[in-house]
Design a protein around this motif. Structure first.
Motif, mmCIF file in Angstrom:
data_model
loop_
_atom_site.group_PDB
_atom_site.id
_atom_site.type_symbol
_atom_site.label_atom_id
_atom_site.label_comp_id
_atom_site.label_asym_id
_atom_site.label_seq_id
_atom_site.Cartn_x
_atom_site.Cartn_y
_atom_site.Cartn_z
ATOM 1 N N PHE A 254 0.832 -1.213 0.000
ATOM 2 C CA PHE A 254 0.000 0.000 0.000
ATOM 3 C C PHE A 254 0.866 1.262 0.000
ATOM 4 N N PHE A 255 1.818 1.310 0.929
ATOM 5 C CA PHE A 255 2.684 2.486 1.004
ATOM 6 C C PHE A 255 3.534 2.630 -0.258
ATOM 7 N N ALA A 256 3.910 1.508 -0.866
ATOM 8 C CA ALA A 256 4.723 1.569 -2.084
ATOM 9 C C ALA A 256 3.958 2.224 -3.227
ATOM 10 N N VAL A 257 2.678 1.905 -3.341
ATOM 11 C CA VAL A 257 1.865 2.520 -4.393
ATOM 12 C C VAL A 257 1.745 4.022 -4.148
ATOM 13 N N VAL A 258 1.548 4.391 -2.888
ATOM 14 C CA VAL A 258 1.476 5.822 -2.556
ATOM 15 C C VAL A 258 2.798 6.505 -2.887
ATOM 16 N N GLY A 259 3.900 5.860 -2.476
ATOM 17 C CA GLY A 259 5.212 6.454 -2.693
ATOM 18 C C GLY A 259 5.594 6.578 -4.149
ATOM 19 N N LEU A 260 5.101 5.649 -4.967
ATOM 20 C CA LEU A 260 5.431 5.675 -6.389
ATOM 21 C C LEU A 260 4.953 6.965 -7.050
ATOM 22 N N PHE A 261 3.806 7.480 -6.576
ATOM 23 C CA PHE A 261 3.219 8.666 -7.212
ATOM 24 C C PHE A 261 3.193 9.882 -6.287
ATOM 25 N N ALA A 262 3.832 9.784 -5.112
ATOM 26 C CA ALA A 262 3.740 10.872 -4.136
ATOM 27 C C ALA A 262 4.359 12.159 -4.667
ATOM 28 N N GLU A 263 5.524 12.035 -5.271
ATOM 29 C CA GLU A 263 6.202 13.226 -5.798
ATOM 30 C C GLU A 263 6.574 12.982 -7.249
ATOM 31 N N LYS A 264 6.045 13.815 -8.126
ATOM 32 C CA LYS A 264 6.261 13.640 -9.561
ATOM 33 C C LYS A 264 7.734 13.711 -9.933
ATOM 34 N N LYS A 265 8.499 14.578 -9.255
ATOM 35 C CA LYS A 265 9.910 14.769 -9.599
ATOM 36 C C LYS A 265 10.752 13.529 -9.312
ATOM 37 N N ARG A 266 10.233 12.617 -8.492
ATOM 38 C CA ARG A 266 10.979 11.412 -8.143
ATOM 39 C C ARG A 266 10.613 10.204 -9.010
ATOM 40 N N PHE A 267 9.687 10.394 -9.917
ATOM 41 C CA PHE A 267 9.200 9.228 -10.664
ATOM 42 C C PHE A 267 10.300 8.586 -11.504
ATOM 43 N N SER A 268 11.204 9.383 -12.072
ATOM 44 C CA SER A 268 12.270 8.810 -12.894
ATOM 45 C C SER A 268 13.192 7.930 -12.054
ATOM 46 N N SER A 269 13.438 8.327 -10.789
ATOM 47 C CA SER A 269 14.232 7.480 -9.893
ATOM 48 C C SER A 269 13.455 6.243 -9.490
ATOM 49 N N ASN A 270 12.174 6.418 -9.176
ATOM 50 C CA ASN A 270 11.339 5.279 -8.794
ATOM 51 C C ASN A 270 11.166 4.290 -9.936
ATOM 52 N N ALA A 271 11.264 4.789 -11.162
ATOM 53 C CA ALA A 271 11.081 3.912 -12.323
ATOM 54 C C ALA A 271 12.111 2.789 -12.348
ATOM 55 N N GLN A 309 8.880 6.378 0.929
ATOM 56 C CA GLN A 309 8.379 7.659 0.426
ATOM 57 C C GLN A 309 6.889 7.823 0.720
ATOM 58 N N GLY A 310 6.138 6.736 0.586
ATOM 59 C CA GLY A 310 4.714 6.787 0.893
ATOM 60 C C GLY A 310 4.453 7.061 2.358
ATOM 61 N N ILE A 311 5.246 6.436 3.232
ATOM 62 C CA ILE A 311 5.089 6.655 4.682
ATOM 63 C C ILE A 311 5.381 8.111 5.034
ATOM 64 N N ILE A 312 6.476 8.630 4.517
ATOM 65 C CA ILE A 312 6.839 10.025 4.809
ATOM 66 C C ILE A 312 5.770 10.977 4.298
ATOM 67 N N TYR A 313 5.266 10.696 3.119
ATOM 68 C CA TYR A 313 4.231 11.558 2.552
ATOM 69 C C TYR A 313 2.973 11.555 3.416
#
Length: 481
Positions: A254-271, A309-313
């Protein structure tokens, strides 16, 4: 790095080492561990991992040779054979922190390190004489140098990246998937530059040459898709692996899904982790004939990066202090309830379907020189007692023995020790009638045996039962008295 962050990281590393090394010699070797340890002993004796059957064991050879080196110095006891995984699992905490700090920030790095430090599965597999944790460490070291290479384009970082990718592949063929994932991520980041150069190259090509290249690419892709859709799809475990991830790791998923899209600028790293995770999931689901949840173990730190990232968000999305305290408290309670440990244990369950009986106790027998030893797990017997005389030929995966390549029907030899097999009830009945000795089995073996051979065994004298829970019990039968 602030002093409190350095102290916290040091504390996590020390706790990780303690949890992974605590009571390390409690559990017996389980079945797969015995293969690695026996292969390491063969290296010390022969210089190469060849069993007495004449078969080789080159799988994960860097790990096996490392165990052989340790064994030559400290012996082949539980602690000596498992200490490499303990150290690798502890080093993984530091490596994940370093990756998180470079890709994201200090908070994400520390939280990711904490999630892995207290993960019961990461702890459990860091206590085994198998290659899985070393494989994780090798891959994430490759990721670390890949991130460094992206930042500075230094040749030394590229060489380290390639070296750890080679080590990952040498440890397990899944390294090929991970290498592809890193390559795809690099192409994703450089897509504009690559497209620009591609356009220039296309403009310089003649029309007939371009058509020929396009036809060749189309043909290759068609052959690849045909191959994937026919010969290579050896299984379909997607539903089981999906259920495992959503059931056993609900909170992290659950938190991973949130973290994947939490911050748009991090998506390239999360990819990078998203591509790697999808590659592992698809590979394990469709291209491996055996269902083993450990094949997704290396994906769990990838989810931890996203989950952090999802938890922090979610814990900082609202400003009031009471909200942050309440969210943090609920998070800790949820983590404790979902497989994260804050007290060390002497024994850990690895995964559903993996038998972990007290094999060492079951093989504590006062054998007479003329006793016959019949077992279901030959490598375990050779490590704890002596080479057995016969193997109760069973299928470990549910497939046929021919498909498993565990028994050579031409030479009548079992793969790991070279002893002859007992394939039917008539042969087993003749042995227990003509000789005296012991049969050592466990719940796993009894479940795999056909009813006729099982009946012959259970008609003998049960002299010892070790373990109390089903699937973690071993039985010793005496025959011929």
């Amino acid at each position: 790095m602030k002093r409190w962050q350095l102290v916290l990281l040091g504390l996590l590393i020390l706790l990780g080492l303690f949890y992974r090394g605590y009571a390390l010699d409690t559990d017996s070797y389980w079945i797969d561990e015995s293969y690695s340890v026996l292969a390491a002993k063969q290296i010390q004796e022969k210089g190469v991992p060849y069993f007495d059957s004449g078969e080789s064991y080159w799988r994960s050879w860097p790990h096996t040779y490392a165990l052989a080196g340790i064994g030559a110095l400290f012996g082949y006891g539980h602690v000596a054979m498992r200490i490499l995984s303990v150290l690798a699992g502890t080093a993984l905490i530091l490596v994940l922190y370093l990756i998180g700090k470079r890709l994201y920030d200090e908070k994400t790095a520390l939280l990711t390190a904490a999630l892995v430090t207290f993960s019961s599965l990461q702890i459990a597999w860091s206590r085994q004489a198998r290659m899985y944790i070393l494989l994780e460490l090798a891959f994430f070291l490759a990721v670390y140098f890949y991130v460094r290479f992206l930042e500075g384009k230094q040749l030394k970082d590229l060489l380290w990246l390639l070296a750890f990718l080679v080590l990952t592949f040498a440890l397990h063929k899944v390294g090929f998937i991970l290498a592809i994932a890193i390559g795809l991520h690099f192409l994703l980041l450089q897509r504009e530059e690559i497209w620009k150069h591609t356009q220039k190259a296309i403009a310089r090509l003649k029309r007939n040459t371009l058509i020929t290249i396009l036809l060749g690419i189309t043909l290759c892709l068609g052959m690849l898709f045909y191959w994937i859709a026919t010969d290579s799809l050896v299984a379909n475990y997607a539903a089981q692996y999906r259920y495992y991830l959503l059931g056993a790791h609900t909170l992290i998923a659950f938190f991973a899904v949130v973290g994947l899209f939490a911050e748009k600028k991090r998506f390239s790293s999360n990819a990078l982790f998203l591509i790697s995770f999808l590659g592992l999931f698809l590979g394990a689901s469709f291209f491996v004939s055996t269902l083993n949840y450990r094949y997704l173990l290396i994906a769990l730190p990838m989810l931890a990066f996203l989950a952090a990232q999802g938890i922090i968000y979610l814990t900082t999305v609202f400003k009031p202090r009471w909200y942050r305290y309440a969210a943090a408290a609920l998070l800790i309670l949820a983590l404790v309830a979902s497989g994260f440990l804050f007290l060390p244990q002497q024994s850990y369950t690895l995964e559903q379907g993996t038998p972990q009986p007290p094999f060492e106790a079951a093989h504590t027998l006062a054998l007479q020189p003329d006793d016959i030893l019949i077992v279901a797990h030959t490598a375990v017997a050779e490590l704890y007692l002596r080479k057995p005389d016969y193997w109760l030929a069973i299928s470990y995966t549910g497939h046929s023995l021919e498909r498993e390549h565990r028994y050579d029907f031409e030479t009548d030899q079992e793969f790991y020790t070279g002893v002859p097999g007992v394939l039917d009830a008539a042969h087993l009945a003749a042995l227990v009638e003509a000789y005296h000795g012991y049969v050592i089995v466990d719940d796993f073996a009894l479940a795999r045996l056909d009813p006729a051979r099982k009946a012959v065994i259970e008609n003998q004298t049960l002299v010892a039962e070790h373990g109390t829970e089903y699937w973690s019990r071993a039985f010793v039968y005496r025959f011929g008295d």
